[in-house]
Write an enzyme that holds these catalytic residues in place. Sequence first.
Site, short mmCIF file in Angstrom:
data_model
loop_
_atom_site.label_atom_id
_atom_site.label_comp_id
_atom_site.label_asym_id
_atom_site.label_seq_id
_atom_site.Cartn_x
_atom_site.Cartn_y
_atom_site.Cartn_z
N SER A 36 19.96 12.64 8.52
CA SER A 36 20.69 12.12 7.30
C SER A 36 19.83 12.68 6.29
O SER A 36 18.71 13.44 6.38
CB SER A 36 20.64 10.64 7.61
OG SER A 36 20.80 9.87 6.20
N LYS A 99 37.85 14.17 12.47
CA LYS A 99 39.13 14.52 12.04
C LYS A 99 39.34 14.15 10.47
O LYS A 99 38.71 13.17 10.28
CB LYS A 99 40.08 14.02 12.75
CG LYS A 99 40.41 12.19 12.70
CD LYS A 99 40.89 11.77 13.91
CE LYS A 99 40.05 10.63 14.46
NZ LYS A 99 38.70 10.37 14.01
N ASP A 180 43.14 10.21 6.35
CA ASP A 180 42.51 9.26 6.93
C ASP A 180 43.07 8.52 8.12
O ASP A 180 42.61 8.12 9.26
CB ASP A 180 41.80 8.17 6.10
CG ASP A 180 40.48 8.09 6.14
OD1 ASP A 180 39.96 7.40 7.00
OD2 ASP A 180 39.54 9.04 5.50
#
Length: 336
Positions: A36, A99, A180
């Site tokens: 992160s 994706k 999305d």
Amino acid sequence: MADTVRWGILATGKIAHAFAHDLALVPDTEIAAVGSRRIAAAEEFSARHTGGAATAHGSYEELVADPAVDVVYVATPHALHLENARLAFAAGKHVLCEKPLTLTTQDAEEMVRLARERGLFLMEAMWMACHPVIRALRERLHAGDFGTPRALRAELGFAVDAPPEDRMFNPALGGGALLDMGVYPLTFAHLMLGEAESLSAQAGLGPTGVDLDVAVAGRYAGGAVATMTASMTGWSSCTAAIATDRGRIELPWEFNHPRHATYTEVGPDGPTHPQRIAGAEPVIGQGYGNEIAEVGRCLREGLLESPLVPHAQTLTLMRQMDALREQIGVRYAADA
């Protein structure tokens, strides 16, 4: 490839947590490291999903360089996928990338080129295509078990409860309903009907210029048609259906990862009792586990792409979304 596939998780957002939950259910698989931009977030993720066993890194560069990692799961916003995958490939790591693969076809082609150039595995994380029920439905539909498909409907939408600066509304991060959510109905139609012959779209755009609601009409081989919708402002049924010349196939709530589907044949005396369509193997967790298992299978067999989510399929869907965005007037900086 060793018996155990060792994963590096790049980014610690909501989707990464869901992925890690299902990964714990897949045999011979482990999270070796997590990265992160904030070390505290990586440490918290490692503690939550591995009891602190996974190495926490405070940068993506450190994560991909970790020698304990075989394959990197890229879970950042769409606009960062190519940059993050490039890091992983340069470090000699295989990649499963969320994706859509990138914001544009050009960037997706570049990612595929880099993977092939390095001789590394790359797969878009289209978990729906790895789902046992979806796979069984596709195989039986293509085999003619339910007749010839004539019309398909698929919709996915929910009211996004997020501030205006959220990534979903941010064009710099690839916000919008099409990329999305709409990628699921488009992919479902592609899996069931084949490549679209033509697609047309209408959309409602928000103040930031992203599509809040989008409707797509498509024509496919043999004259089959499809209607596909995605929404960030309203709660759709999140279901799908296929009408054939013999009956009707229905997928319930959350059609992109269903527990089952049903087929109802319609004869001279009307509809028959619905037949349940189930997968040949169990659904692992929410279904991310089946995607994770497919990556492991491919790596152990030395494949550079999955037959369930081949590069050509991913690029075809990217081209479709590029064309649809042009129709509805949504542009990203990457388009330039």
